[in-house]
Design a protein around this motif. Structure first.
Motif, short mmCIF file in Angstrom:
data_model
loop_
_atom_site.label_atom_id
_atom_site.label_comp_id
_atom_site.label_asym_id
_atom_site.label_seq_id
_atom_site.Cartn_x
_atom_site.Cartn_y
_atom_site.Cartn_z
N GLU A 83 0.82 -1.21 0.00
CA GLU A 83 0.00 0.00 0.00
C GLU A 83 0.86 1.26 0.00
O GLU A 83 0.58 2.22 -0.73
CB GLU A 83 -0.91 0.00 1.23
N GLU A 84 1.93 1.27 0.81
CA GLU A 84 2.82 2.42 0.85
C GLU A 84 3.55 2.60 -0.48
O GLU A 84 3.73 3.72 -0.95
CB GLU A 84 3.82 2.25 2.00
N ALA A 85 3.99 1.49 -1.06
CA ALA A 85 4.66 1.56 -2.36
C ALA A 85 3.72 2.07 -3.43
O ALA A 85 4.10 2.85 -4.32
CB ALA A 85 5.22 0.20 -2.75
N ARG A 86 2.46 1.66 -3.37
CA ARG A 86 1.47 2.11 -4.35
C ARG A 86 1.25 3.62 -4.25
O ARG A 86 1.12 4.30 -5.25
CB ARG A 86 0.15 1.37 -4.12
N LYS A 87 1.24 4.15 -3.02
CA LYS A 87 1.08 5.60 -2.84
C LYS A 87 2.22 6.35 -3.51
O LYS A 87 2.00 7.38 -4.16
CB LYS A 87 1.02 5.94 -1.36
N LEU A 88 3.44 5.85 -3.35
CA LEU A 88 4.59 6.48 -3.99
C LEU A 88 4.48 6.39 -5.51
O LEU A 88 4.71 7.38 -6.22
CB LEU A 88 5.89 5.83 -3.51
N ALA A 89 4.12 5.23 -6.01
CA ALA A 89 3.98 5.05 -7.46
C ALA A 89 2.91 5.96 -8.03
O ALA A 89 3.09 6.57 -9.09
CB ALA A 89 3.65 3.59 -7.78
N ASP A 90 1.79 6.09 -7.33
CA ASP A 90 0.71 6.96 -7.80
C ASP A 90 1.14 8.42 -7.81
O ASP A 90 0.79 9.18 -8.72
CB ASP A 90 -0.53 6.79 -6.93
N MET A 91 1.89 8.82 -6.77
CA MET A 91 2.36 10.21 -6.70
C MET A 91 3.30 10.51 -7.87
O MET A 91 3.16 11.52 -8.56
CB MET A 91 3.06 10.47 -5.37
N LEU A 92 4.25 9.62 -8.11
CA LEU A 92 5.16 9.82 -9.23
C LEU A 92 4.41 9.79 -10.55
O LEU A 92 4.73 10.56 -11.47
CB LEU A 92 6.25 8.75 -9.21
N GLY A 93 3.41 8.94 -10.64
CA GLY A 93 2.64 8.83 -11.87
C GLY A 93 1.88 10.09 -12.21
O GLY A 93 1.86 10.54 -13.36
N ILE A 94 1.25 10.71 -11.21
CA ILE A 94 0.48 11.93 -11.49
C ILE A 94 1.40 13.10 -11.81
O ILE A 94 1.08 13.93 -12.65
CB ILE A 94 -0.48 12.27 -10.32
N LEU A 95 2.58 13.14 -11.17
CA LEU A 95 3.55 14.18 -11.54
C LEU A 95 4.08 13.94 -12.94
O LEU A 95 4.26 14.88 -13.72
CB LEU A 95 4.70 14.21 -10.54
N ASP A 228 3.00 -2.27 -11.20
CA ASP A 228 2.61 -3.39 -10.35
C ASP A 228 3.79 -4.33 -10.12
O ASP A 228 4.00 -4.83 -9.01
CB ASP A 228 1.47 -4.18 -11.00
N ALA A 229 4.58 -4.58 -11.18
CA ALA A 229 5.74 -5.45 -11.05
C ALA A 229 6.78 -4.86 -10.11
O ALA A 229 7.42 -5.57 -9.32
CB ALA A 229 6.36 -5.71 -12.42
N SER A 230 6.96 -3.52 -10.17
CA SER A 230 7.94 -2.88 -9.30
C SER A 230 7.51 -2.95 -7.84
O SER A 230 8.34 -3.15 -6.94
CB SER A 230 8.16 -1.42 -9.73
N ILE A 231 6.21 -2.80 -7.58
CA ILE A 231 5.71 -2.89 -6.21
C ILE A 231 5.86 -4.32 -5.68
O ILE A 231 6.29 -4.52 -4.54
CB ILE A 231 4.24 -2.44 -6.16
N LYS A 232 5.56 -5.28 -6.50
CA LYS A 232 5.72 -6.68 -6.10
C LYS A 232 7.19 -6.99 -5.77
O LYS A 232 7.50 -7.66 -4.78
CB LYS A 232 5.23 -7.60 -7.22
N ALA A 233 8.09 -6.44 -6.58
CA ALA A 233 9.52 -6.66 -6.35
C ALA A 233 9.98 -6.02 -5.05
O ALA A 233 10.81 -6.58 -4.31
CB ALA A 233 10.33 -6.11 -7.52
N LEU A 234 9.45 -4.83 -4.74
CA LEU A 234 9.84 -4.15 -3.51
C LEU A 234 9.33 -4.90 -2.29
O LEU A 234 10.06 -5.07 -1.30
CB LEU A 234 9.31 -2.72 -3.49
N VAL A 235 8.08 -5.36 -2.33
CA VAL A 235 7.52 -6.12 -1.21
C VAL A 235 8.35 -7.39 -0.97
O VAL A 235 8.69 -7.73 0.17
CB VAL A 235 6.05 -6.48 -1.47
#
Length: 259
Positions: A83-95, A228-235
């Motif tokens: 969930e925390e990784a997704r928040k970061l990914a979403d923030m970078l994505g909108i920027l 999604d793959a990057s978040i899975k790898a981080l977890v």
């Protein structure tokens, strides 16, 4: 209104978005990620805003992830980490997909997530004294969530030179690798950014937005699949013993098993 950032919009429609945790070298906490997500959505929908400049208060642009936030991840479960990784990914994505030109003004250090922020900007101006680094592997982690944006910016060949070694590199190498667009002296940084801002203010706003959207399509911006793959790898990496050993050694000021 925001706890970790400031936003000032001048009469021309130029928004100065400043990371404002100078005592922490603007390290990204969970709150900063939330603040940046909210402000990006606001800027994207504000027709009066023509250009956005991203900067950092104090001695650094952004020193990466907040260490307290990272330490909390050690005790978290997999779902919370994702969930925390997704928040970061979403923030970078909108920027990354912001419908306005996004210009980075970089000084001091840009590490980890700070490099990620550079890589979602359309143009990066950096002081020639700035230092960069993807330092995650030294802590037993990987630059996973920022990875799709970093590789999209640098290209695979360039990314392989700095993605795994945690080696710091200077602004001149950052320019060669494609992170930095333009180098200047610390004293000339604001003037260089202003010259770029003025160029955009002479362009049709909707045309600029559509041109940027086309670049993102043609340049194959990170997709949901790659994120999604990057978040899975981080977890997965957080669950490896090295992550606990590396973060613990950092806080204990000791040497991790790998030296």
């Amino acid at each position: 209104m925001f706890e970790t950032i400031t936003l000032d919009v001048d009469p021309r429609g130029v928004a100065m978005l400043t990371l404002n945790r100078p005592e922490k070298h603007n390290a990204m906490s969970g709150q900063m990620i939330d603040d940046l997500t909210q402000v990006a959505a606001r800027l994207d929908g504000d027709a009066a805003v023509r250009v956005v400049v991203l900067a950092g208060q104090g001695r650094s642009f952004c020193a990466g992830g907040d260490l307290g936030w990272m330490k909390a991840q050690i005790a978290a479960d997999s779902a919370t980490r994702a969930e925390e990784a997704r928040k970061l990914a979403d923030m970078l994505g909108i920027l990354n997909s912001l419908s306005k030109p996004l210009i980075a003004r970089v000084h001091g250090t840009a590490l980890g997530g700070g490099v990620g922020l550079c890589c979602v900007c359309d143009k990066v101006f950096a002081a020639d004294t700035a230092m960069f680094g993807l330092t995650e592997t030294k802590l037993g982690l990987i630059p996973a969530t920022i990875g799709p944006f970093v590789v999209a910016r640098m290209g695979g060949g360039n990314a392989r030179q700095v993605f795994m070694s945690s080696r710091p590199f200077d602004a001149f190498e950052a320019q060669r690798l494609g992170i930095v667009s333009t180098l200047t002296t610390s004293q000339g940084l604001d003037a260089a950014v202003e010259t770029e801002v003025i160029a955009y203010l002479k362009c049709a706003p909707a045309a600029v937005a559509e041109a940027k959207a086309m670049v993102l399509v043609l340049g194959q911006a990170p997709t949901k699949t790659t994120l999604d793959a990057s978040i899975k790898a981080l977890v997965k990496r957080w669950e490896h013993p090295e992550a606990h050993q590396g973060i613990t050694a950092f806080f204990d000021k000791s040497i991790p098993p790998w030296g």
